[in-house]
Design a protein around this motif. Structure first.
Motif, mmCIF file in Angstrom:
data_model
loop_
_atom_site.group_PDB
_atom_site.id
_atom_site.type_symbol
_atom_site.label_atom_id
_atom_site.label_comp_id
_atom_site.label_asym_id
_atom_site.label_seq_id
_atom_site.Cartn_x
_atom_site.Cartn_y
_atom_site.Cartn_z
ATOM 1 N N PHE A 186 36.129 68.487 48.335
ATOM 2 C CA PHE A 186 37.028 69.631 48.321
ATOM 3 C C PHE A 186 37.237 70.057 46.883
ATOM 4 O O PHE A 186 37.182 69.238 45.975
ATOM 5 N N VAL A 187 37.469 71.342 46.684
ATOM 6 C CA VAL A 187 37.798 71.854 45.359
ATOM 7 C C VAL A 187 39.258 72.288 45.400
ATOM 8 O O VAL A 187 39.710 72.923 46.353
ATOM 9 N N ALA A 188 39.989 71.884 44.364
ATOM 10 C CA ALA A 188 41.391 72.275 44.231
ATOM 11 C C ALA A 188 41.511 73.118 42.970
ATOM 12 O O ALA A 188 41.066 72.708 41.900
ATOM 13 N N LEU A 189 42.093 74.291 43.114
ATOM 14 C CA LEU A 189 42.272 75.207 41.994
ATOM 15 C C LEU A 189 43.759 75.315 41.677
ATOM 16 O O LEU A 189 44.560 75.700 42.538
ATOM 17 N N TYR A 190 44.102 74.950 40.453
ATOM 18 C CA TYR A 190 45.493 74.947 40.001
ATOM 19 C C TYR A 190 45.753 76.162 39.111
ATOM 20 O O TYR A 190 44.999 76.411 38.165
ATOM 21 N N ILE A 229 37.456 68.409 41.712
ATOM 22 C CA ILE A 229 36.603 68.138 42.858
ATOM 23 C C ILE A 229 37.056 66.772 43.351
ATOM 24 O O ILE A 229 37.134 65.816 42.575
ATOM 25 N N LEU A 230 37.395 66.679 44.617
ATOM 26 C CA LEU A 230 37.875 65.415 45.152
ATOM 27 C C LEU A 230 37.177 65.063 46.448
ATOM 28 O O LEU A 230 36.594 65.917 47.109
ATOM 29 N N LYS A 231 37.230 63.774 46.763
ATOM 30 C CA LYS A 231 36.685 63.269 48.025
ATOM 31 C C LYS A 231 37.840 62.943 48.952
ATOM 32 O O LYS A 231 38.843 62.375 48.542
ATOM 33 N N SER A 232 37.654 63.302 50.212
ATOM 34 C CA SER A 232 38.659 63.023 51.217
ATOM 35 C C SER A 232 37.989 63.053 52.582
ATOM 36 O O SER A 232 36.903 63.609 52.730
ATOM 37 N N LYS A 233 38.630 62.481 53.580
ATOM 38 C CA LYS A 233 38.058 62.483 54.931
ATOM 39 C C LYS A 233 38.030 63.875 55.542
ATOM 40 O O LYS A 233 37.123 64.219 56.272
ATOM 41 N N PRO A 268 28.428 70.697 48.161
ATOM 42 C CA PRO A 268 27.324 70.780 47.206
ATOM 43 C C PRO A 268 25.978 70.775 47.926
ATOM 44 O O PRO A 268 25.787 70.043 48.886
ATOM 45 N N PHE A 269 25.095 71.636 47.479
ATOM 46 C CA PHE A 269 23.738 71.651 48.027
ATOM 47 C C PHE A 269 22.776 70.993 47.059
ATOM 48 O O PHE A 269 21.628 70.762 47.384
ATOM 49 N N TYR A 270 23.237 70.701 45.860
ATOM 50 C CA TYR A 270 22.424 70.023 44.869
ATOM 51 C C TYR A 270 23.330 69.097 44.089
ATOM 52 O O TYR A 270 24.331 69.538 43.540
ATOM 53 N N LYS A 271 23.020 67.828 44.075
ATOM 54 C CA LYS A 271 23.816 66.873 43.315
ATOM 55 C C LYS A 271 23.090 66.542 42.024
ATOM 56 O O LYS A 271 21.965 66.060 42.043
#
Length: 118
Positions: A27-31, A78-82, A111-114
């Protein structure tokens, strides 16, 4: 009848497999600055800023935050979550967000490319 069952299973199986929730999603978080931000103060002088930094530090140490950056007047994580609900829950418990020092938008990030980051 046997052919019909095979056809049906071939038709339905991809959807069952796709609907299974992956262990980690991105997920992307925009502050952005909230209404409580006092432009006459430095970031470190803002109410709740130290608590905000501690909250993000904990998420980094728990390997939830993959990367953080800033561009223009926007902070980005950019974060990881379920799932999206869990990502929102993690970020919205931040006291700086609760008290409108920052606004945060959270979106699925696929992401389509890591690449690699050091």
């Amino acid at each position: 009848m046997k052919k019909a069952l095979i056809f049906l299973s071939l038709l339905v199986f991809p959807f069952l497999n796709y609907s299974q929730e992956k262990e980690d999603n991105y997920f992307v978080a925009l502050y952005t600055l909230g209404d409580s931000w006092d432009s006459s103060k430095s970031p470190g002088e803002q109410t709740y800023f130290k608590e905000h930094s501690s909250h993000l530090s904990k998420l980094r140490s728990d390997s939830i935050i993959v990367i953080g950056a800033r561009y223009s007047d926007t902070g980005m994580l950019i974060l990881k979550s379920k799932n999206l609900a869990e990502a929102k829950s993690l970020l919205l418990e931040d006291i700086a967000v609760k008290n409108n020092l920052f606004r945060v938008e959270i979106h699925p990030f696929q992401p389509f490319y890591k690449g690699t980051l050091e």
